[in-house]
Enzyme design. Structure first.
Site, mmCIF file in Angstrom:
data_model
loop_
_atom_site.group_PDB
_atom_site.id
_atom_site.type_symbol
_atom_site.label_atom_id
_atom_site.label_comp_id
_atom_site.label_asym_id
_atom_site.label_seq_id
_atom_site.Cartn_x
_atom_site.Cartn_y
_atom_site.Cartn_z
ATOM 1 N N ASP A 13 -8.342 1.549 4.386
ATOM 2 C CA ASP A 13 -7.522 0.332 4.294
ATOM 3 C C ASP A 13 -7.591 -0.261 2.888
ATOM 4 O OD1 ASP A 13 -5.857 -1.646 5.156
ATOM 5 O OD2 ASP A 13 -7.337 -2.677 6.399
ATOM 6 N N ASN A 61 2.313 1.927 12.195
ATOM 7 C CA ASN A 61 2.768 2.049 10.804
ATOM 8 C C ASN A 61 4.233 2.485 10.688
ATOM 9 O OD1 ASN A 61 -0.429 3.221 9.444
ATOM 10 N ND2 ASN A 61 0.419 1.149 9.539
ATOM 11 N N ARG A 64 6.696 -0.018 9.198
ATOM 12 C CA ARG A 64 6.724 -0.404 7.779
ATOM 13 C C ARG A 64 8.102 -0.090 7.190
ATOM 14 N NH1 ARG A 64 0.908 0.389 4.842
ATOM 15 N NH2 ARG A 64 -0.255 -0.688 6.453
HETATM 16 C C1 FPP Z 1 -3.898 1.569 4.406
HETATM 17 O O1 FPP Z 1 -3.642 0.750 3.316
HETATM 18 C C2 FPP Z 1 -3.532 2.948 4.117
HETATM 19 C C3 FPP Z 1 -2.556 3.659 4.766
HETATM 20 C C4 FPP Z 1 -1.769 3.109 5.888
HETATM 21 C C5 FPP Z 1 -2.229 5.037 4.347
HETATM 22 C C6 FPP Z 1 -3.393 5.900 4.090
HETATM 23 C C7 FPP Z 1 -2.934 7.222 3.639
HETATM 24 C C8 FPP Z 1 -3.400 7.864 2.542
HETATM 25 C C9 FPP Z 1 -4.455 7.358 1.649
HETATM 26 C C10 FPP Z 1 -2.876 9.220 2.254
HETATM 27 C C11 FPP Z 1 -3.688 10.162 3.054
HETATM 28 C C12 FPP Z 1 -3.450 11.538 2.678
HETATM 29 C C13 FPP Z 1 -4.004 12.584 3.334
HETATM 30 C C14 FPP Z 1 -3.801 13.949 2.817
HETATM 31 C C15 FPP Z 1 -4.811 12.392 4.566
HETATM 32 P P1 FPP Z 1 -2.575 -0.393 3.465
HETATM 33 O O2 FPP Z 1 -1.280 0.120 2.965
HETATM 34 O O3 FPP Z 1 -2.565 -0.895 4.865
HETATM 35 O O4 FPP Z 1 -3.170 -1.456 2.475
HETATM 36 P P2 FPP Z 1 -3.075 -3.048 2.596
HETATM 37 O O5 FPP Z 1 -3.830 -3.436 3.830
HETATM 38 O O6 FPP Z 1 -3.756 -3.477 1.349
HETATM 39 O O7 FPP Z 1 -1.630 -3.401 2.630
#
Ligand code: FPP
Length: 232
Positions: A13, A61, A64
């Site tokens: 996160d 998600n 989004r």
């Molecule tokens: C949460 O941060 C993150 C996600 C919803 C996406 C996570 C995915 C990746 C890091 C790519 C993964 C790749 C592989 C190959 C497994 P957020 O966007 O919710 O952050 P925020 O809470 O600050 O808005």
């Protein structure tokens, strides 16, 4: 390190906040987040963790903005392709779990190819939860059980029987669940499977969560006293 958890799971996160803090688009945080995936996977393999699972995309998600969803999907497909040889070199088996029906044919084909090619690797299993939610998993398991079992068998079903219908069947429950970015909640993740999981919450945003942070969480885990509801 002693007392290494067999299964470590991570709610990654804080990508959006990481990018925002730098005046960049959210997706930039996801790109940087892939580097953390690589770093933590490496550390897990090196430290003898047998299962590393990552909450990459929840059922929620999908709500989004379209553009963020499609870029995230492309990013995941590209990362999967790029990492194949590294996974083969390091004995990593790759598994995707979740509501695969909602993924594109292209992404599903890439995932299937990767799962087949890495199927017999046995040093560590890397599980990516994609289009997953805990309630969805329990619901699909219940429906599958109802469709498979006789009414009597369904009535007599015990927890250990029911678990066989969850998408995580055969995978041990997580010993340690890490959530980054200072949020302290389960967010519809492994609801059933985390019944006795130890939680570690880190204030570090996912793109900054690298080997040192991963190992600090493992050390925190090793100091915990797991009692599973019993008296020691
Ligand atoms: C949460 O941060 C993150 C996600 C919803 C996406 C996570 C995915 C990746 C890091 C790519 C993964 C790749 C592989 C190959 C497994 P957020 O966007 O919710 O952050 P925020 O809470 O600050 O808005």
């Amino acid at each position: 390190m002693n007392n290494v958890p067999q299964h470590v799971s991570i709610i990654m996160d804080g990508n959006g906040r990481w990018a925002k803090a730098r005046g960049k688009e959210r997706i930039y945080g996801h790109f940087e987040g892939v580097e953390s995936v690589r770093a933590c996977t490496e550390a897990a393999v090196e430290d003898g963790v047998k299962y590393l699972s990552l909450y990459a995309f929840s059922e929620e998600n999908w709500n989004r903005p379209k553009e963020e969803v499609s870029t995230l999907m492309e990013l995941m497909m590209e990362s999967i392709r790029k990492e194949l040889s590294t996974m083969m070199d390091n004995g990593v088996r790759f598994v995707v779990l979740g509501n695969r029906a909602r993924l594109s044919d292209k992404l599903n084909a890439a995932i299937d190819g990767m799962m087949e090619q890495t199927a017999s690797n046995d040093r560590m299993t890397l599980i990516v939860f994609l289009s997953y939610s805990g309630k969805w998993d329990i619901m699909q398991a219940m429906k599958k059980a109802a469709a498979t079992l006789s009414p009597e068998e369904f009535q007599n079903m015990e927890a250990a029987d029911f678990e066989r219908y969850l998408v995580t069947a055969g995978i041990p429950d997580p010993d340690l669940l890490i959530r980054t970015s200072g949020e302290e909640r389960i967010s519809n993740y492994l609801l059933w499977q985390s019944a006795y999981t130890e939680f570690v919450f880190s204030p570090v945003l996912w793109p900054d969560f690298r080997k040192d942070e991963f190992r600090a969480a493992l050390r925190e885990y090793s100091s915990r006293d797991r009692r599973y509801g019993k008296v020691k």
